[in-house]
Design a protein around this motif. Sequence first.
Motif, PDB file in Angstrom:
ATOM      1  N   GLY A 272       0.776  -1.235   0.000  1.00 36.79           N
ATOM      2  CA  GLY A 272       0.000   0.000   0.000  1.00 36.79           C
ATOM      3  C   GLY A 272       0.799   1.272   0.000  1.00 36.79           C
ATOM      4  O   GLY A 272       0.217   2.361  -0.094  1.00 36.79           O
ATOM      5  N   SER A 273       2.127   1.206   0.079  1.00 33.48           N
ATOM      6  CA  SER A 273       2.967   2.404   0.082  1.00 33.48           C
ATOM      7  C   SER A 273       3.727   2.486  -1.238  1.00 33.48           C
ATOM      8  O   SER A 273       4.269   1.480  -1.722  1.00 33.48           O
ATOM      9  N   GLN A 274       3.776   3.681  -1.818  1.00 30.15           N
ATOM     10  CA  GLN A 274       4.447   3.859  -3.095  1.00 30.15           C
ATOM     11  C   GLN A 274       5.942   3.628  -2.950  1.00 30.15           C
ATOM     12  O   GLN A 274       6.575   4.085  -2.004  1.00 30.15           O
ATOM     13  N   ILE A 275       6.507   2.903  -3.912  1.00 31.20           N
ATOM     14  CA  ILE A 275       7.937   2.610  -3.915  1.00 31.20           C
ATOM     15  C   ILE A 275       8.665   3.798  -4.524  1.00 31.20           C
ATOM     16  O   ILE A 275       8.426   4.181  -5.673  1.00 31.20           O
ATOM     17  N   LYS A 276       9.562   4.381  -3.772  1.00 32.22           N
ATOM     18  CA  LYS A 276      10.307   5.542  -4.237  1.00 32.22           C
ATOM     19  C   LYS A 276      11.518   5.151  -5.072  1.00 32.22           C
ATOM     20  O   LYS A 276      12.010   5.931  -5.876  1.00 32.22           O
ATOM     21  N   GLY A 277      12.010   3.934  -4.861  1.00 27.46           N
ATOM     22  CA  GLY A 277      13.188   3.489  -5.602  1.00 27.46           C
ATOM     23  C   GLY A 277      14.453   3.645  -4.789  1.00 27.46           C
ATOM     24  O   GLY A 277      14.734   4.722  -4.257  1.00 27.46           O
ATOM     25  N   ASP A 278      15.198   2.563  -4.654  1.00 22.04           N
ATOM     26  CA  ASP A 278      16.468   2.603  -3.925  1.00 22.04           C
ATOM     27  C   ASP A 278      17.408   1.567  -4.523  1.00 22.04           C
ATOM     28  O   ASP A 278      17.193   1.091  -5.636  1.00 22.04           O
ATOM     29  N   ALA A 279      18.441   1.216  -3.769  1.00 21.62           N
ATOM     30  CA  ALA A 279      19.432   0.277  -4.295  1.00 21.62           C
ATOM     31  C   ALA A 279      18.873  -1.130  -4.446  1.00 21.62           C
ATOM     32  O   ALA A 279      19.381  -1.916  -5.238  1.00 21.62           O
ATOM     33  N   GLU A 280      17.821  -1.469  -3.704  1.00 23.37           N
ATOM     34  CA  GLU A 280      17.292  -2.828  -3.718  1.00 23.37           C
ATOM     35  C   GLU A 280      16.111  -2.986  -4.676  1.00 23.37           C
ATOM     36  O   GLU A 280      15.986  -3.999  -5.351  1.00 23.37           O
ATOM     37  N   ILE A 281      15.237  -1.978  -4.724  1.00 19.76           N
ATOM     38  CA  ILE A 281      14.064  -2.026  -5.601  1.00 19.76           C
ATOM     39  C   ILE A 281      14.042  -0.741  -6.421  1.00 19.76           C
ATOM     40  O   ILE A 281      14.055   0.360  -5.865  1.00 19.76           O
ATOM     41  N   ALA A 282      13.994  -0.891  -7.737  1.00 13.85           N
ATOM     42  CA  ALA A 282      13.952   0.261  -8.632  1.00 13.85           C
ATOM     43  C   ALA A 282      12.700   0.188  -9.498  1.00 13.85           C
ATOM     44  O   ALA A 282      12.265  -0.903  -9.891  1.00 13.85           O
ATOM     45  N   THR A 283      12.109   1.351  -9.789  1.00 15.97           N
ATOM     46  CA  THR A 283      10.933   1.426 -10.652  1.00 15.97           C
ATOM     47  C   THR A 283      11.182   2.465 -11.735  1.00 15.97           C
ATOM     48  O   THR A 283      11.964   3.401 -11.562  1.00 15.97           O
ATOM     49  N   ASN A 284      10.489   2.284 -12.867  1.00 17.66           N
ATOM     50  CA  ASN A 284      10.572   3.231 -13.976  1.00 17.66           C
ATOM     51  C   ASN A 284       9.167   3.711 -14.292  1.00 17.66           C
ATOM     52  O   ASN A 284       8.329   2.939 -14.732  1.00 17.66           O
ATOM     53  N   LYS A 285       8.914   4.988 -14.059  1.00 19.55           N
ATOM     54  CA  LYS A 285       7.554   5.513 -14.231  1.00 19.55           C
ATOM     55  C   LYS A 285       7.139   5.593 -15.694  1.00 19.55           C
ATOM     56  O   LYS A 285       5.946   5.676 -15.995  1.00 19.55           O
ATOM     57  N   ASN A 286       8.108   5.564 -16.611  1.00 20.34           N
ATOM     58  CA  ASN A 286       7.789   5.657 -18.036  1.00 20.34           C
ATOM     59  C   ASN A 286       7.521   4.297 -18.662  1.00 20.34           C
ATOM     60  O   ASN A 286       6.649   4.166 -19.523  1.00 20.34           O
ATOM     61  N   THR A 287       8.281   3.275 -18.248  1.00 21.18           N
ATOM     62  CA  THR A 287       8.117   1.934 -18.829  1.00 21.18           C
ATOM     63  C   THR A 287       7.272   1.012 -17.966  1.00 21.18           C
ATOM     64  O   THR A 287       6.843  -0.041 -18.426  1.00 21.18           O
ATOM     65  N   GLY A 288       7.043   1.369 -16.705  1.00 20.05           N
ATOM     66  CA  GLY A 288       6.269   0.518 -15.808  1.00 20.05           C
ATOM     67  C   GLY A 288       7.036  -0.669 -15.267  1.00 20.05           C
ATOM     68  O   GLY A 288       6.435  -1.611 -14.752  1.00 20.05           O
ATOM     69  N   GLU A 289       8.360  -0.633 -15.330  1.00 16.53           N
ATOM     70  CA  GLU A 289       9.162  -1.785 -14.920  1.00 16.53           C
ATOM     71  C   GLU A 289       9.503  -1.717 -13.431  1.00 16.53           C
ATOM     72  O   GLU A 289       9.814  -0.652 -12.895  1.00 16.53           O
ATOM     73  N   LEU A 290       9.423  -2.871 -12.784  1.00 19.66           N
ATOM     74  CA  LEU A 290       9.849  -3.049 -11.396  1.00 19.66           C
ATOM     75  C   LEU A 290      11.022  -4.008 -11.389  1.00 19.66           C
ATOM     76  O   LEU A 290      10.913  -5.126 -11.914  1.00 19.66           O
ATOM     77  N   VAL A 291      12.150  -3.600 -10.810  1.00 20.93           N
ATOM     78  CA  VAL A 291      13.363  -4.426 -10.802  1.00 20.93           C
ATOM     79  C   VAL A 291      13.837  -4.585  -9.364  1.00 20.93           C
ATOM     80  O   VAL A 291      14.070  -3.590  -8.663  1.00 20.93           O
ATOM     81  N   ILE A 292      13.952  -5.844  -8.945  1.00 25.03           N
ATOM     82  CA  ILE A 292      14.533  -6.158  -7.641  1.00 25.03           C
ATOM     83  C   ILE A 292      15.967  -6.575  -7.864  1.00 25.03           C
ATOM     84  O   ILE A 292      16.264  -7.442  -8.679  1.00 25.03           O
TER      85      ILE A 292
END
Length: 564
Positions: free
Chosen positions: A63-83
């Motif tokens: 329920g909390s928006q992922i801001k992106g850090d060294a462990e979890i990254a998101t791309n607001k343009n492509t919609g990709e979530l990378v662990i």
Amino acid sequence: MELGKLMQFILVANILLGAHFLHFPPRISSVFQPEYFLDSSCTLSLRCQGLNDVISYRWYQYGSQIKGDAEIATNKNTGELVISKICTKQNLGIFYCIAENKYGSTMSPFVKISELVLKNVGRTQNPYVTCKENEHCQLKCTGKPICEPQNECTVSWYQGTGTTNVIKRNKSTAIDLEGNLHFLNVRKISGNKTYACGIWNQRIRNLVKGISITLNINNSIAAPLPRAIYHSRSKALLGGNAILQCIFSKIFVPGIKWKNPQGSYITTNDKYRIGPYGRQLQVMNVTYNDEGHYSCEANNLTQTPFLNVTSPPIFPENNSRFLIKTINISTDYAVNLNCNAVSSPTEKAPIVTRWMKNGILIRSFQDFDIQLLDNNSVLRIYRKRFEHAGAFQCVTENSEGIAVANFIIESEDVKGKDNKLMIIMILLVVSLVTLVTLGVIIRKRIYQRNKKWRRKTEVNTDIYTLPSEEFDEHQRRSYEEIRLEEMYSTLEEANSNHMTRCSEDHVGNNNTEVEDIGEYNGLRYQCQNGEVRPSENIYDRTNNVVSGIYDSTSMQTVINVYTI
């Protein structure tokens, strides 16, 4: 092939054009599994995608928006979530995606991300088990290792230390679905030895053993009787496969017969498979009708294993745990949004845990003229003039999972009807222009094909040409070419006549060669001094040229001079 691709492109363009004009929020098109497991490298990549002019994406964890850090990254343009390659508890949990454009937002299905597990539990002293000879003897899988995902884990038993001596399943030895070992008629030779269960994880490709058990065998006084010693209580997800099991003891156990919940005997077919020794029954592609008590019979003994068919919440509209539905709302009336997901018939109904507006949790109903009904499963909108089109979401859960419904709101008023009519007219005009364009293209290609064929026909000398075409070709020649051809034709004819006449005259006269030459020279002199009229043509055979003017239209007799 090219025309087909062009038509597909134009059709897609029309659809996208219509979707653009309808001013709808995005539609999530990604298909996610309910659960993902991080592999040994602790990496995972998921991509959220939507249709209808998607502008940006947001990923949420618990329920909390992922801001992106060294462990979890998101791309607001492509919609990709990378662990990333860092394995921590912070990388696990429940995730979902929000796709957003200027008309609203929609929510993706919920995704659970877990870790692969294969590990021992707490150690204790090695237990001892005593059984009687020729009777049933059970060894529990003590210290059973934890293994996830369970469908990738298998149980085996080993005698002694290491993994060399594997206990094989046969007519007198069985392993139940809980991992316990059964000697159906244990013998003295099996006593005074240690046994241990082991779990193999196919994803990790590793084996971990449980706690060793020492088995002692005592003498038996009476002959044992056949007994029904184990039957399973199995559970399977809707659409998956299920395994049921029955185990009977005694040296010689007759074949086990199975019955379904309706009381009919089962044979191996596309729906059912009976395993070795008849102890296991596999049910393929289970439905709610497969749920119930089955019967396994052997030697006048009967057991009733139970199959529970379950599923996460399912929406009846599409028999899925994810729903996108367009709701047409009139500005003068209320509308009900029904989060009507269902569970298995024998289980409790799902519970609606939250309602959202454009992906944002509705914490207070003061901002909207709405009301919750039927245990929060119905959202009623009362607003007199619905000014904010967009999407509402409901999230509903049961013991097996989470379901999400997106309700895309289409506000319809007089202006909206006019806009819809305008959209229809635009689409009709675009379709008409498309058809006309295709007609022109087809006509042009037919013309080019025919033109190319005519060129091939003209080049090929073996092809018969109609007289009219020959005449046309003749007409295409210039006037000078025609006049020149006629002149040379007439010259040849004149030459032929000249030769004939000269031959005849020469035969009939008595002129000598000197006299003939003199006569010729005289005529030639007259021509050079203009004493011969233009119509009197003289052909000079001496130099093979015309001495005088050749008039092909003259009807006068040609003066022929022949030189011997």
